[in-house]
Scaffold this active site. Structure first.
Site, PDB file in Angstrom:
ATOM      1  N   CYS A   1     -75.432  39.191   0.727  1.00 10.11           N
ATOM      2  CA  CYS A   1     -76.447  38.353   0.088  1.00 10.11           C
ATOM      3  C   CYS A   1     -76.459  38.604  -1.404  1.00 10.11           C
ATOM      4  O   CYS A   1     -76.346  39.739  -1.866  1.00 10.11           O
ATOM      5  CB  CYS A   1     -77.825  38.671   0.681  1.00 10.11           C
ATOM      6  SG  CYS A   1     -79.165  37.706  -0.038  1.00 10.11           S
TER       7      CYS A   1
ATOM      8  N   HIS B   1     -86.062  37.981  -0.292  1.00 15.28           N
ATOM      9  CA  HIS B   1     -84.787  38.060   0.437  1.00 15.28           C
ATOM     10  C   HIS B   1     -84.753  37.087   1.613  1.00 15.28           C
ATOM     11  O   HIS B   1     -83.777  36.356   1.788  1.00 15.28           O
ATOM     12  CB  HIS B   1     -84.475  39.464   0.933  1.00 15.28           C
ATOM     13  CG  HIS B   1     -83.359  39.419   1.928  1.00 15.28           C
ATOM     14  ND1 HIS B   1     -82.031  39.162   1.560  1.00 15.28           N
ATOM     15  CD2 HIS B   1     -83.358  39.427   3.284  1.00 15.28           C
ATOM     16  CE1 HIS B   1     -81.277  39.062   2.642  1.00 15.28           C
ATOM     17  NE2 HIS B   1     -82.058  39.219   3.707  1.00 15.28           N
TER      18      HIS B   1
ATOM     19  N   ASP C   1     -89.626  23.414   8.856  1.00 13.53           N
ATOM     20  CA  ASP C   1     -90.499  24.346   8.141  1.00 13.53           C
ATOM     21  C   ASP C   1     -90.920  25.413   9.120  1.00 13.53           C
ATOM     22  O   ASP C   1     -91.000  25.155  10.327  1.00 13.53           O
ATOM     23  CB  ASP C   1     -91.751  23.638   7.609  1.00 13.53           C
ATOM     24  CG  ASP C   1     -92.825  23.508   8.688  1.00 13.53           C
ATOM     25  OD1 ASP C   1     -92.719  22.580   9.522  1.00 13.53           O
ATOM     26  OD2 ASP C   1     -93.731  24.366   8.739  1.00 13.53           O
TER      27      ASP C   1
END
Lengths: 373, 373
Positions: free
Chosen positions: A320, A351, A282
């Protein structure tokens, strides 16, 4: 990992939803990005809106309408990092709220109570995150405390984990759910929590000292947690040291249980650690960097504020497929930042998370392919 | 109204996208809300990022990836409202940028140039928005200027409207579009702009004086604009006066052309004016109020910050079907505001816009039903 609220494929990167929200990203977009597990910060939620309120509302999943998995940290890190005036004793840590200066006390037991009330799928043991640099004596002392606290965390957690606030038969709003009641209350989705309880993971500390890390790992494994984390990294140490500690500690943790490195990292880091065998990570980096205009792409990092993008019609990342790169130009993203538009944070964050989650998805595919070969 | 970029059913409420973004709301959510036309502010876009840059990028639609309709105001209102130091002459207005203090000059001709460069579907004549209160002499003088400027706006606009930056055969990213080129450039969607040009609407001024308003309306109608707006309202006058001016002025404008009241209003107002025959309205109220926690609902206004909502599990509006009311509780929305989370602005705004757009949809349905009966 099969958790009460979701099945999570590992290795996985967990977006951070500090105060019950992954900043600027609505939950349905997190679902579209296929995030399966997010992090909630116990310290922040304890202070506001409070764990008892969240418990009364059926837990954090229901409160924030996130039907998938949630991991909560123990609150330890922020207690130490956000509070200069604090008093550490064997019993726990006394600190002042950064919101209003009121005094609070966190102990292993209290941290467990808060996390159980929040109802996360995975809770973390209350530890002392050893600062960097720390000399051996300091790291030793800190580890002693963490190990005592780990035992107390586990003992208290095991006794109270059944008190989690999930309402049997009742899920929360999320994808694919419809209201089951015509009065549009928040009761819907049939989810079976019968017999399901949260899990508590232990955290390895020991500073940058190989032997302390070994001892920490071994003692935790003796306590037999369902998962283990390596904490006390990304605290200012050079990256080579981070890698070294992970490389040394990981093999000491059971490979058949989730192994989680907390607080990392840059895209190349998370790929590297995943390849080493790390299952969970994380970091606030993708989300925080996004809000500062730093975008991670397949072509490297770019600072969208740069005036060279002022008329760049191309997407942030030509490789992407996220909703931002499919639709918006770099010029527009730059304009949004320059104009300090709220949409800037939304799009940049979507994004960056898409990039991180897609990166991990490819790693998983690669691991699978290698496994099949 | 059939506009180059969209067919817009009236009466319509137009969300305001000041600097090329409806604050906090991504364009695909605007599409989901079925917004057909939004407003762009010429003053703001002229200052940043600049109309020439936007022209080079194919116009505002392409720049912000909004494939539906855009109306731009003339810049006049902000020139007056955001700038205390300004010099008004027959020729135009000299003012200082609120961003960096640089000096600029707006005239009817320049305003037209900027709006044509932005490529809006509907542009507005450059007028002087008469302040409130204004005595008769002041309103008279202001109207004289506005009428001269309306004629100059039209003359210049007609001569240059064909210079709009829309790229024939090329749309912009948006719903239902896919990239037509494998290199993922911003070229896609086949849109036919052949022969299509923007329209310029005239603006009725005259302060709160019935005879001045009448004269203004008549003179504009003589100039034969494709649509007419009533400006100079919502400038601090009491609501009864707003209504009165609209009631008196509306019948003087051709009913077979769009009639637009600028800068209104509260939900009950927009319903009232729509019933009177107003076709178009715009206001920052739903979006701005949202960011301050004021939500408009079928049960009236609510201030989501109020602590009475702290544990309210119900949706903001039990009669609303928007993504916010289908998923999130009032308690969560309140928490997001209290925690100053960026998601607060997103969700509050989506709901308020949903409420406004749904309100207008119902008005249209009602008008249709009455028409059919």
């Amino acid at each position: 990992m099969t958790l009460p609220h979701a099945i999570v494929e590992t290795p996985v990167f967990m977006p951070v939803g500090t105060a019950g929200s992954v900043k600027a990203v609505p939950q349905h977009l997190l679902e579209e990005l296929d995030a399966r597990i997010i992090l909630g910060n116990t310290y922040h939620l304890y202070l506001r809106p409070g764990h008892e309120l969240i418990r009364r509302m059926g837990g954090l999943h229901r409160f924030m309408s996130w039907p998938r998995a949630i991991l909560t940290d123990s609150g330890g890190f922020q207690v130490f990092s956000l509070n200069e005036l604090r008093k550490v004793t064997e019993d726990g840590v006394e600190f002042r709220s950064h919101l209003d200066g009121s005094t609070h006390f966190f102990s292993p037991e209290h941290s467990m109570d808060v996390q159980i009330a929040l109802g996360s799928d995975i809770a973390m043991a209350f530890d002392e995150c050893t600062e960097y640099p720390a000399d051996y004596g300091r790291a030793r002392k800190s580890l002693d405390l963490t190990l005592k606290w780990a035992a107390r965390s586990k003992e208290h957690f095991e006794r109270h984990k059944h008190e989690r606030p999930w309402r049997q038969g009742v899920g929360c709003r999320g994808e694919g759910t419809e209201p089951t009641q015509p009065n549009r209350a928040l009761e819907w989705g049939a989810v079976d929590f019968e017999g399901k309880v949260p899990s508590l993971f232990g955290i390895v500390q020991g500073g940058m000292y190989k032997d302390l890390r070994r001892e920490s790992a071994e003692r935790l494994v003796e306590m037999d947690f369902p998962g283990y984390a390596i904490g006390g990294l990304s605290v200012g140490e050079p990256r080579e040291l981070t890698r070294e500690v992970i490389a040394e500690t990981l093999p000491l943790l059971p490979a058949d249980k989730p192994r989680y490195v907390m607080g990392v990292g840059y895209p190349d880091e998370i790929v590297e650690y995943a390849a080493m065998g790390v299952d969970m990570m994380d970091c606030v980096l993708p989300t925080r960097a996004a809000r500062h205009g730093l975008l991670f792409t397949s072509e490297g990092r770019l600072n969208i504020k740069n005036k060279k993008f002022a008329e760049d019609e191309g997407p942030a990342d030509p490789n992407c497929d996220c909703l931002v790169c499919r639709r918006y130009s770099r010029a527009y993203l730059r304009h949004l930042m320059a104009a300090q538009e709220p949409l800037s944070a939304v799009l940049n964050t979507v994004h960056n998370l898409a990039f991180y989650l897609e990166t991990m998805r490819k790693v998983r595919e690669g691991i699978e392919a290698v496994g099949a070969a």
